[in-house]
Design a protein around this motif. Structure first.
Motif, PDB file in Angstrom:
ATOM      1  N   ASP A 226      -4.886  -5.948   2.034  1.00 28.35           N
ATOM      2  CA  ASP A 226      -3.584  -5.383   2.402  1.00 28.35           C
ATOM      3  C   ASP A 226      -3.122  -5.817   3.784  1.00 28.35           C
ATOM      4  O   ASP A 226      -2.027  -5.450   4.203  1.00 28.35           O
ATOM      5  CB  ASP A 226      -3.639  -3.851   2.360  1.00 28.35           C
ATOM      6  CG  ASP A 226      -3.788  -3.321   0.940  1.00 28.35           C
ATOM      7  OD1 ASP A 226      -3.253  -3.955   0.028  1.00 28.35           O
ATOM      8  OD2 ASP A 226      -4.442  -2.274   0.761  1.00 28.35           O
TER       9      ASP A 226
ATOM     10  N   LEU B 163      -6.180   1.803   1.869  1.00 29.28           N
ATOM     11  CA  LEU B 163      -6.065   0.398   2.208  1.00 29.28           C
ATOM     12  C   LEU B 163      -7.287  -0.385   1.752  1.00 29.28           C
ATOM     13  O   LEU B 163      -8.405   0.135   1.702  1.00 29.28           O
ATOM     14  CB  LEU B 163      -5.889   0.245   3.725  1.00 29.28           C
ATOM     15  CG  LEU B 163      -4.585   0.802   4.301  1.00 29.28           C
ATOM     16  CD1 LEU B 163      -4.635   0.770   5.823  1.00 29.28           C
ATOM     17  CD2 LEU B 163      -3.392   0.000   3.793  1.00 29.28           C
TER      18      LEU B 163
ATOM     19  N   SER C  87       0.804  -1.218   0.000  1.00 27.51           N
ATOM     20  CA  SER C  87       0.000   0.000   0.000  1.00 27.51           C
ATOM     21  C   SER C  87       0.840   1.273   0.000  1.00 27.51           C
ATOM     22  O   SER C  87       0.296   2.372   0.093  1.00 27.51           O
ATOM     23  CB  SER C  87      -0.924   0.020   1.226  1.00 27.51           C
ATOM     24  OG  SER C  87      -0.155  -0.081   2.411  1.00 27.51           O
TER      25      SER C  87
END
Length: 517
Positions: free
Chosen positions: A409, A405, A396
């Motif tokens: 992630d 996000l 990210s």
């Protein structure tokens, strides 16, 4: 050597010591799983110590005395069965009296019972370990039938009857299964919820109206991840929810892998006192006013009475795994049941990467996935919300910039994300910019709260906003008015008075609440 001869030989030989205990691990011997046997007995004895009997009810439906390979374990189980058949409550005194009546103190000394009780690592997983015990017993029975067939086949007797007898013996081997229940009980509970006799789902309000409204009243029982970059405010938000729940609903169990108990106390004190964090951390250095000191002392008086159970690395007997956390919570629940007080209402874990898996794995990510499996099971065992703070992976970040996000992630990847009931993604554009803000700077303190996966919410997604009040070290809802229960307001006269109406993101919010202080 037949299995009976093996059992007799083991009974006359010195048994395995109990001084060295570690994580539950399968035995290399196909005949038995001694750690699983100890875990089953330990779970029952642990429940007995807290006045509960759930573990006995679960395990007795799966195993019987003959399933235990260790003779001493078999004797202990026979004592349990004898007391249960006579309707005698399973407690330490009754067990000791039964052992004396059977004159087996030399075989099963009382210190062995105490050692078995310490096997709390398996208390929450009693059904899993009971099936391991039953499975090994089934293997022994199958081998015994095969040995009998080999003995018959080597004689001159007709082979047909030997085969038929062996097949009959194999068919009678009790496999470690339990008849699954029908939907009858679930339908009855659902009908009671329709009739208003019980709530459909026991929701746990967080105290933030913007979040609770989107979730239909609060957190439902389940396992949820709070995902955000460092500095977003994950721990502060989780502890703010924990304070609200402990003050309004029931005890909260907090497992801290990064923060210490002292640091948690400082965070909670600053939040309740409505003072900046540096003031709570070191009032003299921060130049605290008398008003702020009054707030701090009043907040500490409130926290002193709250059922907020926090453990860190320095806590004696601190759980290491998910199974041990569940065992600790069940112990608190058993104590609460005996005292007639509320059960634990929520578990807060900070953070996912600090948890130890129950056994070793080839990589850290495999261990994370294993812990997520255990957490999914834990939320079914405890039937309460479990909040776990998680860090994102490196995907990210793009140099100095970030991207918003997503659930995938989370450290551990998509395999770990799929195990959660919901993933709360937190984004602070003022701290983790996704673009160049020369033309339009971000709103200081604005936290975007969203989920692209949340079980039980219409569409499986939601979005809301919170605003950080740095001068009060807490978050407030944007677009909704939060209720501030008196129980967590140390001094109502000292609390900043809000302007009427909902909060809206923008400069007026910063002017009104001093979020940019």
């Amino acid at each position: 050597m037949t299995l009976d001869a093996v059992t007799i030989a083991r009974a006359s030989a010195p048994s395995q010591g109990y001084a060295a205990r570690g994580p539950i691990a399968p035995s290399d011997d196909w005949r038995c799983d001694l750690p699983a046997e100890r875990a089953v007995l330990g779970a029952i004895l642990h429940d007995i110590a807290y006045g509960a009997s759930e573990a006995w009810g679960v395990a007795s439906a799966i195993v019987q005395a003959s399933d235990f390979y260790e003779p001493r374990h078999r004797i202990v189980w026979e004592v349990f069965e004898a007391l249960d058949e006579r309707g005698v409550p399973l407690d330490a005194h009754a067990i000791a009296a039964e052992l004396r009546a059977r004159n087996v103190q030399n075989t099963v000394p009382l210190y062995l019972i105490s050692d078995l009780r310490d096997e709390v690592v398996g208390a929450a997983w009693v059904d899993v370990h009971a099936r391991l015990v039953a499975e090994r017993a089934a293997r022994r029975a199958a081998v015994e039938a095969a040995e009998a067939f080999i003995a018959s086949a080597t004689r001159s007797a007709p082979l047909g009857p030997a085969i038929a007898e062996t097949l009959s013996a194999l068919e009678s081997v009790p496999l470690p299964v339990v008849a699954p229940p029908t939907l009858a009980a679930a339908v009855e509970r659902q009908a009671e919820s329709y009739d208003g006799k019980r709530p459909a789902v026991a929701m746990v309000p967080t105290g933030h109206a913007a979040v609770d409204t989107k979730l239909g009243g609060g957190l439902a029982p389940g396992h949820y991840l709070i995902l955000g970059h460092p500095g977003t405010g994950k721990t502060t938000l989780g502890l703010e929810w924990a304070l609200h729940i402990a003050a309004t609903l029931g005890p909260v169990y907090g497992w801290m892998g990064e923060q210490t108990v002292a640091e948690v106390t400082t965070i909670c004190t600053a939040t309740l006192a409505r003072v900046p964090f540096p003031v709570a951390q070191d009032p003299a250095k921060a130049g605290a006013t008398q008003d702020q000191m009054d707030r701090l002392y009043a907040a500490m008086a409130v926290i002193h009475k709250l059922p907020l159970h926090i453990v860190d690395e320095t806590t004696p007997g601190r759980p290491r795994t998910v199974a041990e956390i569940v065992a600790a919570v069940r112990g608190l629940n058993a104590t609460a049941k005996a005292a007639g007080t509320p059960r634990v209402a929520m578990v807060l874990i900070d953070n996912l990467l600090e948890l130890e898996p129950r056994k070793r794995h080839a990589s850290e990510w495999e261990g994370v996935v294993a812990n997520m499996n255990d957490l999914r099971r834990a939320r079914k065992l405890l039937n309460i919300p479990i909040l776990t703070i998680a860090h994102p992976n490196a995907d990210s970040t793009k140099g100095a910039l970030y991207r918003r996000l997503r659930s995938g992630d989370v450290a551990g990847g998509k395999a770990a994300a799929r195990k959660a009931d919901g993933i709360l993604c937190l984004h602070r554009e003022d701290k983790h910019p996704t673009c160049d803000h020369e033309k339009r700077p971000p709103t200081p303190g604005l936290m975007q709260v969203y989920a692209d996966k949340w079980r039980g919410v219409s569409g499986g997604t939601f979005y809301c906003e919170l605003m950080e009040l740095r001068s009060e070290h807490r978050f407030v809802s944007v677009g909704a008015t939060d209720a501030t229960p008196e129980a967590i307001d140390p001094r109502a006269s000292m609390t900043r008075t809000r302007a009427p109406g909902p909060v809206s993101a923008g400069d007026d919010v910063l002017d009104r609440y001093g979020a940019g202080d």
